[in-house]
Design an enzyme around this catalytic site. Structure first.
Site, PDB file in Angstrom:
ATOM      1  N   ARG A 179      53.220 -70.791  -4.145  1.00 44.23           N
ATOM      2  CA  ARG A 179      53.045 -69.380  -3.818  1.00 44.23           C
ATOM      3  C   ARG A 179      54.183 -68.512  -4.383  1.00 44.23           C
ATOM      4  NH1 ARG A 179      49.212 -66.093  -0.835  1.00 44.23           N
ATOM      5  NH2 ARG A 179      50.251 -64.097  -0.938  1.00 44.23           N
ATOM      6  N   ASN A 193      47.873 -49.504  -0.165  1.00 45.85           N
ATOM      7  CA  ASN A 193      46.721 -50.382   0.053  1.00 45.85           C
ATOM      8  C   ASN A 193      45.645 -49.612   0.796  1.00 45.85           C
ATOM      9  OD1 ASN A 193      45.129 -52.720   0.294  1.00 45.85           O
ATOM     10  ND2 ASN A 193      46.065 -53.271   2.255  1.00 45.85           N
ATOM     11  N   THR A 194      44.402 -49.946   0.513  1.00 34.86           N
ATOM     12  CA  THR A 194      43.307 -49.362   1.283  1.00 34.86           C
ATOM     13  C   THR A 194      42.657 -50.443   2.138  1.00 34.86           C
ATOM     14  OG1 THR A 194      41.270 -48.075   1.191  1.00 34.86           O
ATOM     15  CG2 THR A 194      41.637 -49.604  -0.630  1.00 34.86           C
ATOM     16  N   HIS A 195      42.280 -50.060   3.351  1.00 36.27           N
ATOM     17  CA  HIS A 195      41.780 -51.042   4.322  1.00 36.27           C
ATOM     18  C   HIS A 195      40.565 -50.460   5.059  1.00 36.27           C
ATOM     19  CE1 HIS A 195      41.953 -54.428   7.050  1.00 36.27           C
ATOM     20  NE2 HIS A 195      41.805 -53.581   8.044  1.00 36.27           N
ATOM     21  N   SER A 226      41.584 -46.721   6.134  1.00 36.05           N
ATOM     22  CA  SER A 226      42.989 -46.292   6.163  1.00 36.05           C
ATOM     23  C   SER A 226      43.620 -46.564   4.809  1.00 36.05           C
ATOM     24  CB  SER A 226      43.781 -47.105   7.204  1.00 36.05           C
ATOM     25  OG  SER A 226      43.183 -47.047   8.477  1.00 36.05           O
ATOM     26  N   ASP A 259      53.904 -53.042   3.296  1.00 34.14           N
ATOM     27  CA  ASP A 259      55.179 -53.632   3.731  1.00 34.14           C
ATOM     28  C   ASP A 259      54.955 -55.142   3.855  1.00 34.14           C
ATOM     29  OD1 ASP A 259      53.951 -54.150   6.135  1.00 34.14           O
ATOM     30  OD2 ASP A 259      55.169 -52.766   7.323  1.00 34.14           O
ATOM     31  N   GLY A 291      54.268 -57.039   6.235  1.00 34.54           N
ATOM     32  CA  GLY A 291      53.301 -57.478   7.243  1.00 34.54           C
ATOM     33  C   GLY A 291      51.863 -57.389   6.763  1.00 34.54           C
ATOM     34  N   ASP A 337      48.892 -55.432   6.855  1.00 28.97           N
ATOM     35  CA  ASP A 337      48.375 -54.086   7.119  1.00 28.97           C
ATOM     36  C   ASP A 337      49.184 -53.339   8.185  1.00 28.97           C
ATOM     37  OD1 ASP A 337      46.304 -54.451   5.241  1.00 28.97           O
ATOM     38  OD2 ASP A 337      45.106 -55.508   6.723  1.00 28.97           O
TER      39      ASP A 337
HETATM   40  C1  GAR Z   1      37.423 -52.290   0.478  1.00 27.05           C
HETATM   41  O1  GAR Z   1      36.611 -51.827   1.525  1.00 27.05           O
HETATM   42  C2  GAR Z   1      38.852 -52.481   0.937  1.00 27.05           C
HETATM   43  O2  GAR Z   1      39.223 -51.612   1.967  1.00 27.05           O
HETATM   44  C3  GAR Z   1      38.816 -53.896   1.443  1.00 27.05           C
HETATM   45  O3  GAR Z   1      38.052 -54.579   0.514  1.00 27.05           O
HETATM   46  C4  GAR Z   1      37.034 -53.691   0.022  1.00 27.05           C
HETATM   47  C5  GAR Z   1      37.011 -53.807  -1.467  1.00 27.05           C
HETATM   48  O4  GAR Z   1      35.886 -53.176  -1.968  1.00 27.05           O
HETATM   49  N1  GAR Z   1      40.143 -54.409   1.585  1.00 27.05           N
HETATM   50  C6  GAR Z   1      40.536 -55.184   2.580  1.00 27.05           C
HETATM   51  O5  GAR Z   1      39.776 -55.615   3.424  1.00 27.05           O
HETATM   52  C7  GAR Z   1      42.010 -55.520   2.591  1.00 27.05           C
HETATM   53  N2  GAR Z   1      42.417 -56.025   3.848  1.00 27.05           N
HETATM   54  P1  GAR Z   1      35.754 -52.901  -3.532  1.00 27.05           P
HETATM   55  O6  GAR Z   1      36.096 -54.205  -4.265  1.00 27.05           O
HETATM   56  O7  GAR Z   1      34.287 -52.539  -3.699  1.00 27.05           O
HETATM   57  O8  GAR Z   1      36.681 -51.779  -3.888  1.00 27.05           O
END
Ligand code: GAR
Length: 200
Positions: free
Chosen positions: A66, A108-110, A137, A142, A144, A146
């Site tokens: 890793r 990051n997007t979540h 969100s 960071d 952690g 999310d």
């Molecule tokens: C998105 O909804 C993003 O928020 C999520 O994966 C999807 C990717 O969609 N990310 C996570 O769950 C991270 N913890 P995409 O490949 O169609 O952009």
């Protein structure tokens, strides 16, 4: 206009990447995507290939451990010298080398309203919990899972007959413009074109 270079990291279908690419086509867009990096043969890489944007794959399986993968990812990102790194459906934790190199410049997007439902199954977990409102969100990365500072959020109502897929599709529909908006805001730093975008 000098556009701020960004690198996008993906693992999946890349609908958020596609939204970033479409927005980058606007004349007044303050950023340009200089590379898309995936940790697997993600179908979303096709969006970048179609737009003739350099792609790279940095697979965990191709590295000794890793820590070696963490270093390889950081090196791959640095080679493109972005001012901002955007995780758009990147499903691995970011290790110390990249976190240190890009401290304060990683977002990051979540697909949930953090701090609720962090991790890899934000949509599934929200549905299983029975919440009536969830959402998306955009956060600072960071060490952690999310846990970084929240930069923007949008709410989505959960319907009685929602499945993980139907709910995730409606979340993605609002997540994409949210992410584009945050990236535009962070890369439109007024100080100087090459200034490092500051989060928040
Ligand atoms: C998105 O909804 C993003 O928020 C999520 O994966 C999807 C990717 O969609 N990310 C996570 O769950 C991270 N913890 P995409 O490949 O169609 O952009």
């Amino acid at each position: 206009m000098t556009r701020t270079p960004i690198v996008v990291l993906i693992s999946g279908t890349g609908s958020n990447l596609a939204a970033l690419l479409t927005a980058a086509g606007a004349e007044d867009c303050p950023y340009r995507i200089v590379a898309v990096i995936a940790d697997r043969e993600a179908s979303g890489l096709d969006h970048a290939r179609a737009a003739r944007i350099p792609t790279e794959m940095v697979r965990l399986a191709d590295h000794e451990d890793r820590a070696a993968w963490d270093r390889a990812l950081a090196e791959a990102v640095s080679r493109h010298a972005p001012e901002l790194v955007v995780l758009a459906g990147f499903m691995k934790l970011i290790g110390p080398p990249l976190l240190e190199d890009y401290a304060g410049r990683l977002i990051n997007t979540h697909p949930a309203l953090l701090p609720s439902f962090p991790g890899a199954h934000g949509v599934r977990d929200a549905l299983a919990h029975g919440v009536k409102i969830t959402g998306a969100s955009v956060i600072e990365v960071d060490p952690g899972i999310d846990t970084g500072r929240i930069l923007a959020q949008v709410a989505v109502e959960v319907r009685e007959d929602d499945t993980e897929d139907t709910l995730h599709e409606r979340i993605k529909a609002v997540e994409q413009p949210l992410l584009v908006d945050v990236v535009r805001r962070l890369t439109a730093a007024p100080e100087a074109p090459r200034a490092r975008p500051r989060l928040g």
